[in-house]
Design a protein around this motif. Structure first.
Motif, PDB file in Angstrom:
ATOM      1  N   GLN A   8       0.809  -1.204   0.000  1.00  0.00           N
ATOM      2  CA  GLN A   8       0.000   0.000   0.000  1.00  0.00           C
ATOM      3  C   GLN A   8       0.856   1.274   0.000  1.00  0.00           C
ATOM      4  O   GLN A   8       0.339   2.381  -0.114  1.00  0.00           O
ATOM      5  CB  GLN A   8      -0.940   0.016   1.217  1.00  0.00           C
ATOM      6  CG  GLN A   8      -1.709  -1.297   1.440  1.00  0.00           C
ATOM      7  CD  GLN A   8      -2.915  -1.475   0.529  1.00  0.00           C
ATOM      8  OE1 GLN A   8      -3.994  -0.947   0.783  1.00  0.00           O
ATOM      9  NE2 GLN A   8      -2.730  -2.237  -0.542  1.00  0.00           N
ATOM     10  N   ASP A  46       3.863  -5.760  11.286  1.00  0.00           N
ATOM     11  CA  ASP A  46       2.906  -6.181  10.266  1.00  0.00           C
ATOM     12  C   ASP A  46       2.971  -7.697  10.122  1.00  0.00           C
ATOM     13  O   ASP A  46       3.871  -8.227   9.469  1.00  0.00           O
ATOM     14  CB  ASP A  46       3.263  -5.487   8.952  1.00  0.00           C
ATOM     15  CG  ASP A  46       2.186  -5.626   7.896  1.00  0.00           C
ATOM     16  OD1 ASP A  46       1.131  -6.186   8.207  1.00  0.00           O
ATOM     17  OD2 ASP A  46       2.408  -5.165   6.761  1.00  0.00           O
ATOM     18  N   LEU A  98      -3.216  -6.755   7.356  1.00  0.00           N
ATOM     19  CA  LEU A  98      -4.017  -6.248   6.246  1.00  0.00           C
ATOM     20  C   LEU A  98      -4.764  -7.435   5.653  1.00  0.00           C
ATOM     21  O   LEU A  98      -4.150  -8.352   5.106  1.00  0.00           O
ATOM     22  CB  LEU A  98      -3.107  -5.615   5.196  1.00  0.00           C
ATOM     23  CG  LEU A  98      -3.782  -4.967   3.998  1.00  0.00           C
ATOM     24  CD1 LEU A  98      -4.345  -3.602   4.379  1.00  0.00           C
ATOM     25  CD2 LEU A  98      -2.789  -4.824   2.849  1.00  0.00           C
ATOM     26  N   THR A 139      -6.900  -4.445   9.245  1.00  0.00           N
ATOM     27  CA  THR A 139      -7.119  -3.287   8.397  1.00  0.00           C
ATOM     28  C   THR A 139      -7.558  -3.689   6.990  1.00  0.00           C
ATOM     29  O   THR A 139      -7.330  -4.812   6.546  1.00  0.00           O
ATOM     30  CB  THR A 139      -5.851  -2.419   8.321  1.00  0.00           C
ATOM     31  OG1 THR A 139      -4.763  -3.214   7.822  1.00  0.00           O
ATOM     32  CG2 THR A 139      -5.487  -1.890   9.698  1.00  0.00           C
ATOM     33  N   PHE A 154      -7.737  -3.761   2.990  1.00  0.00           N
ATOM     34  CA  PHE A 154      -6.949  -3.695   1.760  1.00  0.00           C
ATOM     35  C   PHE A 154      -7.693  -2.877   0.709  1.00  0.00           C
ATOM     36  O   PHE A 154      -8.922  -2.906   0.632  1.00  0.00           O
ATOM     37  CB  PHE A 154      -6.720  -5.127   1.256  1.00  0.00           C
ATOM     38  CG  PHE A 154      -6.353  -5.246  -0.193  1.00  0.00           C
ATOM     39  CD1 PHE A 154      -5.027  -5.172  -0.607  1.00  0.00           C
ATOM     40  CD2 PHE A 154      -7.337  -5.447  -1.160  1.00  0.00           C
ATOM     41  CE1 PHE A 154      -4.691  -5.285  -1.953  1.00  0.00           C
ATOM     42  CE2 PHE A 154      -7.012  -5.576  -2.499  1.00  0.00           C
ATOM     43  CZ  PHE A 154      -5.680  -5.495  -2.897  1.00  0.00           C
TER      44      PHE A 154
END
Length: 380
Positions: free
Chosen positions: A110, A198, A238, A270, A272
């Motif tokens: 991202q 992450d 994500l 979160t 995408f």
């Protein structure tokens, strides 16, 4: 030839010159004449003039050097919740910056315009570690975040900046994928106060196919952070439709987190959006994030959050013992505050895991980009 540190740092605040080849610590020579970089599990073996997969560490003068010391893709003051960190000094401003390059090849990145950059003109802002710390202090930032791309690949720049920040009482935050080797891991996190790691998925297959990497070193980093350091830790995943959002996988992930890291480590799920090399996959439905949050909590995670969507309930913090609302959030804005000065639930007295001030900060949702000229050096 390698430019010496002394020649690069005569006056690191006012006359700072970023180095094209900053000497590094984690490497060794191989029998065949190549030099191996030991910062991450890739262990890139390089000949003179070659660069590693990250693009910013390369072989010059028979050693591994960093090409991005003092060279940033830009600086911005953000709410700490944007990192995301919900249990580390809520409501306070954090000065964020990164460089170029990355040691992963995530097809869904991202921030690909920075992390996948192979152009040094991406690095438009020059700043010394002391200059960054001074600007953070001048703007009242409680912390500096090493983010946008993975800071383990600019370990030396991040480390020197972290030391300068600590001299001024400013905390340090790492936003990282945790793909780092043992020696470098210890060196890097020794200077951090908080980290959001992450955790991209919970299968080796995903890491191999989508990131050209492996899950195991990331789990080792997480266990190291939790058992060997005092760094406050939060996780972000994500969720990509059809790739890492399976109920069973999410359940295994939550069980591992509780069993190996403990129930107080917050998990952020979160959304995408189609980007980089994964533009044919639809955006993540908000219902998927809500489902993941529920699965995590059902498996013992005390603090689970949804992100990148409007969901006040999924973004707020509740007491795990009595359910009382502790920190109300609307995107990055804080509302009701239900913690005592000691970080306990005002109703039942149960401690909430995290690093809290007696009162929340008031930065709000502002995002304030900073010009290169303010960092004590002109733009490239």
């Amino acid at each position: 030839m390698v430019e010496s540190v002394a020649n690069s740092t005569t006056d690191r605040t006012t006359n700072f010159r970023p180095s094209e080849c900053w000497p590094t610590e984690f490497w060794h020579r191989l029998d065949d004449g190549r030099v191996q970089c030991d910062v991450c599990p890739r262990k890139c073996a390089l000949r003179e003039g070659q660069r590693g997969l990250c693009f910013v560490r390369g072989c010059e003068g028979g050693v591994i050097v960093l090409h991005t010391y003092g060279r940033s893709s830009g600086f911005c003051i953000d709410p700490i919740e944007k990192k995301p960190l919900n249990h580390f000094l809520p409501g306070t401003p954090v000065l964020s910056f990164g460089t170029a390059g990355c040691n992963l090849t995530c097809r869904f990145c991202q921030n690909w315009d920075m992390s996948k950059s192979r152009e040094m003109d991406t690095l438009a802002a020059h700043a010394s570690p002391e200059g960054i710390a001074a600007v953070a202090a001048r703007h009242g930032c409680r912390s500096v975040a090493y983010t946008y791309n993975d800071p383990v690949i600019f370990l030396e720049y991040a480390g020197d900046t972290a030391e300068a920040c600590r001299d001024l009482g400013i905390r340090n935050v790492a936003v990282t994928a945790g793909y780092v080797s043992a020696g470098a891991r210890e060196r890097f996190f020794a200077q951090m106060d908080a980290a959001n790691v992450d955790l991209k998925a919970f299968t080796e297959d995903f890491y191999k196919r989508q990131c050209s990497a492996s899950l195991a070193p990331v789990l080792e980093t997480l266990e190291y952070l939790r058992s060997e350091t005092t760094v406050w830790l939060e996780l972000t995943t994500l969720l990509i439709p059809g790739q890492n959002d399976d109920d069973a996988e999410l359940a295994r992930m939550a069980e591992w987190v509780v069993g190996h890291l403990g129930p107080d480590v917050p998990m952020h799920f979160t959304a995408f959006h189609p980007d980089y090399k994964m533009r044919d996959v639809p955006p993540t439905p908000s219902a998927t994030l809500t489902r993941a949050r529920r699965i995590a909590m059902d498996h013992g995670v005390r603090y689970a959050y949804t992100g990148n969507v409007e969901d006040s309930e999924g973004g707020s913090t509740y007491c795990h013992a009595c359910g009382h609302l502790l920190i109300e959030r609307d995107w990055y804005r804080l509302g009701r505050w239900g913690l005592t000065a000691e970080g306990r639930c005002e109703v039942c007295g149960e401690r909430c895991g995290g690093v809290f001030d007696a009162k929340p900060g008031t930065w709000g949702a502002r995002r304030q980009p900073l010009p290169a000229s303010e960092m004590g050096a002109s733009a490239a």
